[in-house]
Design a protein around this motif. Structure first.
Motif, PDB file in Angstrom:
ATOM      1  N   ALA A 236       3.537  -2.781   4.904  1.00  9.54           N
ATOM      2  CA  ALA A 236       3.608  -4.132   4.338  1.00  9.54           C
ATOM      3  C   ALA A 236       2.543  -4.338   3.270  1.00  9.54           C
ATOM      4  CB  ALA A 236       3.454  -5.164   5.455  1.00  9.54           C
ATOM      5  N   PHE A 237       1.345  -3.839   3.528  1.00 11.58           N
ATOM      6  CA  PHE A 237       0.265  -3.955   2.538  1.00 11.58           C
ATOM      7  C   PHE A 237       0.606  -3.196   1.262  1.00 11.58           C
ATOM      8  CE2 PHE A 237      -3.327  -1.626   0.695  1.00 11.58           C
ATOM      9  CZ  PHE A 237      -4.042  -2.683   0.144  1.00 11.58           C
ATOM     10  N   SER A 238       1.113  -1.970   1.405  1.00 13.05           N
ATOM     11  CA  SER A 238       1.411  -1.139   0.236  1.00 13.05           C
ATOM     12  C   SER A 238       2.483  -1.781  -0.643  1.00 13.05           C
ATOM     13  CB  SER A 238       1.865   0.253   0.684  1.00 13.05           C
ATOM     14  OG  SER A 238       0.853   0.903   1.429  1.00 13.05           O
ATOM     15  N   LEU A 239       3.517  -2.337  -0.016  1.00 16.22           N
ATOM     16  CA  LEU A 239       4.593  -2.950  -0.787  1.00 16.22           C
ATOM     17  C   LEU A 239       4.135  -4.242  -1.449  1.00 16.22           C
ATOM     18  CD1 LEU A 239       7.630  -2.328   1.593  1.00 16.22           C
ATOM     19  CD2 LEU A 239       6.979  -1.063  -0.458  1.00 16.22           C
ATOM     20  N   LYS A 240       3.354  -5.032  -0.726  1.00 14.00           N
ATOM     21  CA  LYS A 240       2.845  -6.265  -1.336  1.00 14.00           C
ATOM     22  C   LYS A 240       1.858  -5.942  -2.454  1.00 14.00           C
ATOM     23  CE  LYS A 240       0.528 -10.652  -0.485  1.00 14.00           C
ATOM     24  NZ  LYS A 240      -0.130 -11.555   0.497  1.00 14.00           N
ATOM     25  N   ALA A 241       1.080  -4.879  -2.293  1.00 16.12           N
ATOM     26  CA  ALA A 241       0.105  -4.505  -3.317  1.00 16.12           C
ATOM     27  C   ALA A 241       0.789  -4.174  -4.640  1.00 16.12           C
ATOM     28  CB  ALA A 241      -0.726  -3.320  -2.847  1.00 16.12           C
ATOM     29  N   ALA A 242       1.946  -3.518  -4.560  1.00 17.52           N
ATOM     30  CA  ALA A 242       2.661  -3.116  -5.774  1.00 17.52           C
ATOM     31  C   ALA A 242       3.627  -4.184  -6.270  1.00 17.52           C
ATOM     32  CB  ALA A 242       3.421  -1.816  -5.515  1.00 17.52           C
ATOM     33  N   LEU A 243       3.686  -5.318  -5.576  1.00 12.03           N
ATOM     34  CA  LEU A 243       4.656  -6.354  -5.935  1.00 12.03           C
ATOM     35  C   LEU A 243       4.575  -6.793  -7.395  1.00 12.03           C
ATOM     36  CD1 LEU A 243       6.927  -8.152  -4.871  1.00 12.03           C
ATOM     37  CD2 LEU A 243       5.199  -9.854  -4.234  1.00 12.03           C
ATOM     38  N   PRO A 244       3.373  -7.019  -7.962  1.00 17.67           N
ATOM     39  CA  PRO A 244       3.335  -7.425  -9.378  1.00 17.67           C
ATOM     40  C   PRO A 244       3.955  -6.412 -10.324  1.00 17.67           C
ATOM     41  CG  PRO A 244       1.214  -7.827  -8.321  1.00 17.67           C
ATOM     42  CD  PRO A 244       2.027  -7.005  -7.363  1.00 17.67           C
TER      43      PRO A 244
END
Length: 277
Positions: A236-244
């Motif tokens: 979840a952290f990795s996907l949210k981190a790359a969201l922008p």
């Protein structure tokens, strides 16, 4: 930028030449602009800003990376082909203080309540935090896995040094492989210019949930829940981190990147649980 040029070119010819600091301050916005080199030449010819100032500022901007996601990254513009053999080349990778690293660790643990990690980095990724997090995790896995075996086997317990080397190989291989895979997907599949160090930073800090999980794995009945929770939080952290970087792309293409992240994270979780706990 054009307003700055017009202002400088309108300076009376008999006015004293501004100090280097003021000239650099006036030229800095130009260095960040794609047209900075051309405008810089104009200013240098006018005598308001020296050519050396312009070239120095352009090199400085290149070292700092370009764009929101640091397409070049620290060290990318330093030196020539053999610059990677010098210590100075790697200095920007470790140019962080304790408060910055702790803030990034906090953002990795409390990612639900923080802004996307790429924005937390402020275009200043580091290799210091990922290296220490991975090394700390290797140490904790080695200690807690042996302690778990000691509790389970009692007098029959024998120390297995291979677990230490295996955990080191697994964590460091995952760190490099996941960062490189993420970089490939972003740059060549989604066409998002992303520095490799940014990807390494995201992957390294995503290992933070495994630190408390490794402590919980000492208890036999907590091993599976702990590693599953850590893998879920990591993903979840990795996907949210790359969201922008991926939110503006079609869902089908973004799903490929998300699938690669999930596969790598599940693979690490299974290796840790099945071979070490």
């Amino acid at each position: 930028s054009s307003e700055v040029i017009a202002c400088l070119l309108q300076r009376p010819t008999d006015a004293p030449l501004p100090s280097r600091e003021r000239r650099c301050a006036a030229a800095r916005p130009l260095a960040a602009d794609a047209r900075g080199a051309r405008f810089g030449t104009m200013l240098a010819e006018s005598g308001d800003v020296e050519a050396d100032d312009i070239h120095g500022l352009l090199a400085e901007e290149a070292l700092e990376g370009t764009g929101e996601f640091g397409a070049q990254g620290p060290g990318a513009g330093a030196g020539g082909m053999c610059s990677c053999l010098s210590i100075a080349y790697y200095r920007p990778f470790f140019d962080v203080d304790t408060d910055e690293v702790l803030g990034r660790v906090r953002a990795a643990l409390l990612f639900c309540h923080s802004e996307p990690f790429l924005r937390v980095l402020r275009n200043k990724p580091d290799a210091y935090g990922p290296w220490w997090i991975a090394t700390t995790l290797i140490f904790l896995i080695s200690v807690t896995s042996h302690f778990k075996a000691l509790l389970s086997l009692g007098d029959d317990y024998e120390y297995d040094f291979a677990a230490v080397t295996f955990s080191a190989a697994a964590v460091y291989t995952y760190l490099g492989l996941a960062a490189f895979t993420s970089w490939l997907c972003l740059n060549y599949w989604l066409k998002v210019p992303m520095a490799l160090l940014n990807c390494l930073c995201i992957v390294g800090y995503s290992l933070v949930p495994y630190v408390p999980a490794s402590l919980a794995c000492v208890l036999p009945y907590m091993a599976w829940p702990a590693v599953l929770a850590a893998a879920g939080a990591q993903t979840a952290f990795s996907l949210k981190a790359a969201l922008p970087a991926i939110e503006q792309h079609p869902k089908e293409k973004a799903a490929v990147y998300a699938g690669a992240v999930v596969v790598l994270n599940v693979g690490l979780m299974l290796i840790i649980k099945l071979y070490l706990y």
